[in-house]
Design a protein around this motif. Structure first.
Motif, PDB file in Angstrom:
ATOM      1  N   ASP A  56     -28.091   2.478 -12.072  1.00 50.34           N
ATOM      2  CA  ASP A  56     -28.282   3.776 -12.734  1.00 50.34           C
ATOM      3  C   ASP A  56     -28.594   3.610 -14.214  1.00 50.34           C
ATOM      4  OD1 ASP A  56     -25.781   2.851 -13.372  1.00 50.34           O
ATOM      5  OD2 ASP A  56     -24.753   4.764 -13.129  1.00 50.34           O
ATOM      6  N   LEU A 174     -26.084   7.935  -6.482  1.00 52.99           N
ATOM      7  CA  LEU A 174     -26.893   6.740  -6.700  1.00 52.99           C
ATOM      8  C   LEU A 174     -28.106   6.662  -5.779  1.00 52.99           C
ATOM      9  CD1 LEU A 174     -23.935   4.265  -7.171  1.00 52.99           C
ATOM     10  CD2 LEU A 174     -25.510   5.040  -8.940  1.00 52.99           C
ATOM     11  N   THR A 177     -31.504   5.923  -7.241  1.00 53.95           N
ATOM     12  CA  THR A 177     -31.760   4.589  -7.780  1.00 53.95           C
ATOM     13  C   THR A 177     -32.322   3.688  -6.685  1.00 53.95           C
ATOM     14  OG1 THR A 177     -29.619   3.564  -7.262  1.00 53.95           O
ATOM     15  CG2 THR A 177     -29.719   4.975  -9.225  1.00 53.95           C
TER      16      THR A 177
END
Length: 456
Positions: A56, A174, A177
């Motif tokens: 991230d 997340l 990502t």
């Protein structure tokens, strides 16, 4: 009489790439051309930029763009999936290169010698980072315990904050990502609600950067709680704040967190000062707590123990107290500092004499300290020494560029190249585009698959 200079750089992270860049741009007396081969144990370039930066942190990974420009230089080649120490030794490299620069960095966790460090649920931060960054040499699963809601992180550098933030975030946050599916699945099993970050000293001595610290609060699911106990500034601390603007910014951010009321978010990151870990507490072989000794600042910015101890009911402990370099086969090694002995660039033997044509740069040279920007000046120092030594370097037996390729082929080593990296990168971007949660890329994790795609 002019000649061609051939140099091997062992290590494809920023330290190695910067050294190659500076060397190929240097004016070297009595040399009409300089070519560099970068050799790395991973199938991919960029070292800890790919496998040590939290997923991230896309802004930090912008440095890859600059490294790509360097690697596009036809005088620089990349050989991945080649492990120094098993596939190659120093005597092998001497056959093909005038000089060798070691830029292997620091890849594993520094030891922490306290009771209980080997309990189940006690982890090194580097292992966790490699797992969530999809390094090919770590297990695909992480041992998240369903009862581990309270977790300790030991250390107040940027890696410690990365670990705390990844543990505190939800897995779905997340999905924007590049994390592989196995990492998302693992983080979905993470039961952590509270992460306790412990600093041995005070707020003016922490090692993280202001940006990293501010980013802790960017998630709507996390409250950052700075505890007032130990939040002290002695005379040494004030001097540190005057000397470094960035350190003052860090303390300003910490003070803002200290004054802020929690929002009631589902997860919390607690920051504790003046707490020195002295024992990990266990029961039935598992972590059940952490014992710290309360410390106090002594006026110089250092601390002394008070003899007062606190037990914290945590179920897992992550130590983020620094990285440590691997001992390289055939080279001297300082096991205390975790570096190859050197005089600022030359690798030196145990008797203090330089090893002919052997150099070091980056963390293997100076230890795991400083930011990426420091690596460039470090590489310039090493390259400067190499350039000064050019007339004394022993010419290799096989100086032609293709000779090294033939050597790897004869050993049956399935090496990857820069062209192979571009194929793998395109493949990862395709995986991102076609994923159920579309994003810029999804990392390939398995080494064999990385090599297959790269060599296809």
């Amino acid at each position: 009489m002019s000649r061609k200079l051939r140099v091997a750089v062992v290590g494809g992270g920023p330290a190695g790439v910067y050294a190659a860049d500076i060397l190929t741009k240097s004016e070297v007396p009595s040399v009409d051309s300089v070519t560099v081969d970068i050799i790395d144990r991973d199938p991919t370039p960029f070292g800890l930029i790919r496998y040590g930066v939290a997923p991230d942190h896309p802004r930090i990974k912008e440095i890859i763009k600059a490294l790509k420009r360097v690697m596009s230089n036809p005088d620089i080649r990349f050989f991945g999936n080649v492990n120094f120490g098993t596939d190659l030794k120093l005597e092998d490299l001497r056959q093909f290169y005038d000089a060798v620069i070691f830029a292997t960095g620091a890849r594993r966790d520094r030891d922490l010698q306290i009771p209980g460090i080997d309990l189940h649920g006690s982890f090194g931060a580097a292992d966790f980072v490699y797992w969530y960054d999809g390094h090919p040499d770590v297990d695909r699963d992480w041992d998240f315990q369903p009862h581990a809601t309270q977790v300790a992180v030991l250390g107040v550098g940027n890696v410690g904050l990365d670990v705390a933030r990844i543990l505190a975030k939800t897995a779905d946050e997340l999905l924007v990502t590049e994390i592989p599916d196995n990492v998302h699945a693992g983080l979905s099993r993470n039961a952590t609600t509270d992460v306790h970050v412990f600093a041995r000293r005070g707020p003016a001595q922490v090692k993280f950067t202001p940006m990293e610290l501010r980013e802790l609060s960017h998630s709507p699911n996390i409250d950052v709680i700075v505890h007032p106990e130990g939040f002290e500034l002695d005379e040494g601390s004030m001097e540190a704040l005057k000397a470094a603007k960035s350190q003052k910014l860090v303390v300003d951010v910490l003070q803002n967190y200290l004054a802020k009321e929690p929002t009631g978010a589902a997860h919390r990151i607690h920051i504790h000062f003046c707490q020195n870990p002295v024992e990990i507490l266990g029961e039935d072989g598992k972590v059940v707590g952490l014992r710290t000794e309360v410390t106090e600042l002594d006026g110089t910015g250092n601390v002394r123990g008070t003899g007062e101890f606190v037990d914290w009911p945590v179920q897992a402990v992550y130590r983020a107290i620094g990285y440590y370099s691997d001992n390289l086969v055939g080279l001297p090694f300082d096991s205390v500092s975790g570096v190859v002995p050197n005089d600022g660039g030359h690798v030196i033997d145990i008797d203090g004499t330089p090893l002919p044509g052997v150099y070091a740069t980056g963390w293997i040279k100076r230890g795991p300290v400083g930011l990426i920007g420091h690596t460039k000046s470090d590489a310039a120092e090493t390259v400067g020494m190499l350039v000064e030594d050019v007339d004394d370097l022993i010419a290799p037996e096989h100086p032609e560029r293709e000779a090294f390729d033939r050597h790897l082929d004869s050993r049956g080593i399935a090496y990857t190249t820069w062209d192979g990296w571009e194929k793998l990168e395109a493949h990862e971007q395709m995986l991102g585009e076609t994923h159920a949660h579309a994003r810029e890329r999804v990392k390939v994790v398995e080494r064999d698959e990385m090599v297959r795609v790269s060599r296809s």
